[in-house]
Scaffold this active site. Structure first.
Site, PDB file in Angstrom:
ATOM      1  N   GLU A 125       0.677  -1.304  -0.002  1.00  0.00           N
ATOM      2  CA  GLU A 125       0.168  -0.087   0.205  1.00  0.00           C
ATOM      3  C   GLU A 125       0.828   1.274   0.014  1.00  0.00           C
ATOM      4  OE1 GLU A 125      -3.031  -0.251   3.016  1.00  0.00           O
ATOM      5  OE2 GLU A 125      -4.020  -1.654   2.043  1.00  0.00           O
ATOM      6  N   GLU A 136      -5.889  -8.454   0.544  1.00  0.00           N
ATOM      7  CA  GLU A 136      -6.623  -8.163   1.672  1.00  0.00           C
ATOM      8  C   GLU A 136      -7.978  -7.726   1.575  1.00  0.00           C
ATOM      9  OE1 GLU A 136      -4.697  -4.914   4.180  1.00  0.00           O
ATOM     10  OE2 GLU A 136      -2.861  -5.779   3.957  1.00  0.00           O
TER      11      GLU A 136
END
Ligand code: FCB
Length: 449
Positions: free
Chosen positions: A167, A352
């Protein structure tokens, strides 16, 4: 009537965690402190003053946790390697005991028939490197490449898949613009510098690890599709800015070799010029893209908001998680199809997806019933199935998270696990969502009544 939604043969089912969120013992066996150790020990940075000192005590309970994964029938496990365990100062000396921990973890996973997916960087930069500029220093690309090479030399092909960085948008925005995450800077000028160095480090990391392993390697992006709050021209323009900021700022350089045109408009004087050669490094070929998805952004024009001049608004008819994130499964299929259509035909993994909900306290022997989490997971898996039917090459899904853990600046208050952790005793209890997920894995599909 029960319908069965099945997934392609070989679809990989797993669960994900990250080092600082579960391990505890952050300084054990010669490890160097990370920026998260420093941040969580700074008063006022994390709710309730929580730290990762103990977290889920996974560092000492590793074997039991692998046994638990085996019991759940997981086929894969995504974990992260703490850079400071392997290289306490971030560069230079290697700490063999740190590497040994991950070597043992990988061995035990393989013995249990679980494929390891290792993330090299999930937010815990060695504090010593932050002192040298951290993600703001151009040198971080070669620091990261050296570290990537050392870890992949040690674990090489026994790790099924490698992820460089988790991320980039969150690291750059939370860490350097809004300051809610380590290292806690609040400086718009630093955001694009951090972003660019993170992407360069990713490319350099891929090149370095290629000399040590043939295992597939990629990066993980958090992607959040943006939808306009109204069909007003101002809101539609806000959607384009928000999408450029959060999604295209990363997708474009990785897959098209340039930042989106809007970046200069968004950052104005804070947008730096870049060296052309950097884009070859950033766009170094990868083998898969990991997508983290939690919610969508219902977006309205907001001239007071920094950078994107847009803000997220509530949808009165939607459900929200404990994080305040809108439950919006269709966004997952939309973003997967968009990536496959506009950016890349590479295999995609959901690295995720999951939800924090309040888990009602019940006697342990009755188990923990968490219907909202089960419903969230089910509806998002249906969305993944839908994306596959619409042509996205999705190869696997990792639920966030295997167990309740340290949710960064939210501390332990937000529980994402399919396994409950009692932080007083460290006892793990599989929630009903965990039993349900085990059944999904076993059947390679979802039953809908
Ligand atoms: C993601 C992070 C992960 C976890 C979830 C809830 O942004 O990658 O570590 O905190 O959010």
């Amino acid at each position: 009537m029960t319908t069965h939604i099945s997934f392609p043969d070989g679809f990989l089912w797993g669960a994900a965690t990250a080092a600082y969120q579960i391990e505890g013992s952050p300084l054990a066996d010669g490890a160097g402190p990370s920026i998260w150790h420093r941040f969580s020990h700074t008063p006022g940075m994390v709710k309730n003053g929580d730290t990762g000192d103990l977290a889920c005590d996974h560092y000492r309970r590793r074997r039991d946790d692998v046994a638990l994964m085996h019991e759940l029938g997981l086929e894969a496990y995504r974990f992260s390697v703490a850079w400071g365990r392997v290289m306490p100062d971030g560069t230079g000396a290697v700490n063999q005991r740190g590497l040994d921990f991950y070597r043992a973890l990988v061995d035990e996973l393989l013995e249990a028939g679980i494929q390891p997916m290792a993330t090299l960087y999930h937010w815990d930069l060695p504090a010593a490197l932050d002192d040298r500029g951290g993600w703001l220093s151009r040198d971080v690309a070669s620091w990261f490449a050296d570290y990537a090479q050392i870890v992949t030399r040690a674990l090489g092909d026994r790790v099924a898949m490698w992820v460089t960085i988790n991320e980039p948008w969150v690291i750059a925005t939370g860490g350097y613009i809004h300051g809610g995450l380590a290292p806690g800077h609040r400086n718009v000028f630093e955001g694009p510098i951090a972003t660019h160095n993170i992407l360069r480090a990713h490319g350099a990391g891929i090149r370095a690890l290629r000399s040590e392993t043939r295992a597939p390697a990629g990066i993980v992006l958090n992607l959040e599709p943006k939808y306009a709050a109204t069909d007003d021209e101002a809101d539609l323009a806000a959607v384009r800015r928000a999408d450029a900021f959060m999604n295209r700022q990363y997708l474009d350089p990785l897959f098209r070799g340039a930042y989106p045109d809007e970046m200069g408009e968004l950052f104005s004087e804070a947008w730096p010029s870049h060296q052309a050669a950097d884009f070859d490094l950033i766009a170094t070929p990868i083998d898969f893209l990991g997508v983290n998805y939690y919610s969508r952004g219902l977006t309205a024009n907001d001239s007071s908001a920094p950078v994107e001049r847009a803000s997220r608004v509530k949808n009165r008819t939607s459900a929200y998680t404990e994080m305040g994130w809108e439950v919006f499964p269709r966004g997952l299929s939309d973003i997967l199809v968009r990536v496959a259509t506009d950016y890349t035909k590479l295999p995609l993994y959901i690295t995720e997806n999951g939800a924090a909900f309040y888990d009602p306290p019940v006697a342990p022997f009755e188990g923990i019933d968490d219907p909202l989490r089960t419903g969230y997971l089910r509806d998002h898996l249906v969305a993944v199935g839908d994306a596959i039917a619409r042509g996205a090459d999705v190869r696997g899904y990792f639920v966030w998270s295997l167990m309740d853990n340290f949710e960064w600046s939210e501390g332990f208050a937000k529980r994402f696990g399919i396994v409950h952790v009692d932080y007083a005793t460290m006892q793990r209890t599989v929630k009903r969502s965990g039993r349900w997920y085990a059944e999904v894995v076993r059947r390679n599909g979802v039953e809908m009544d």
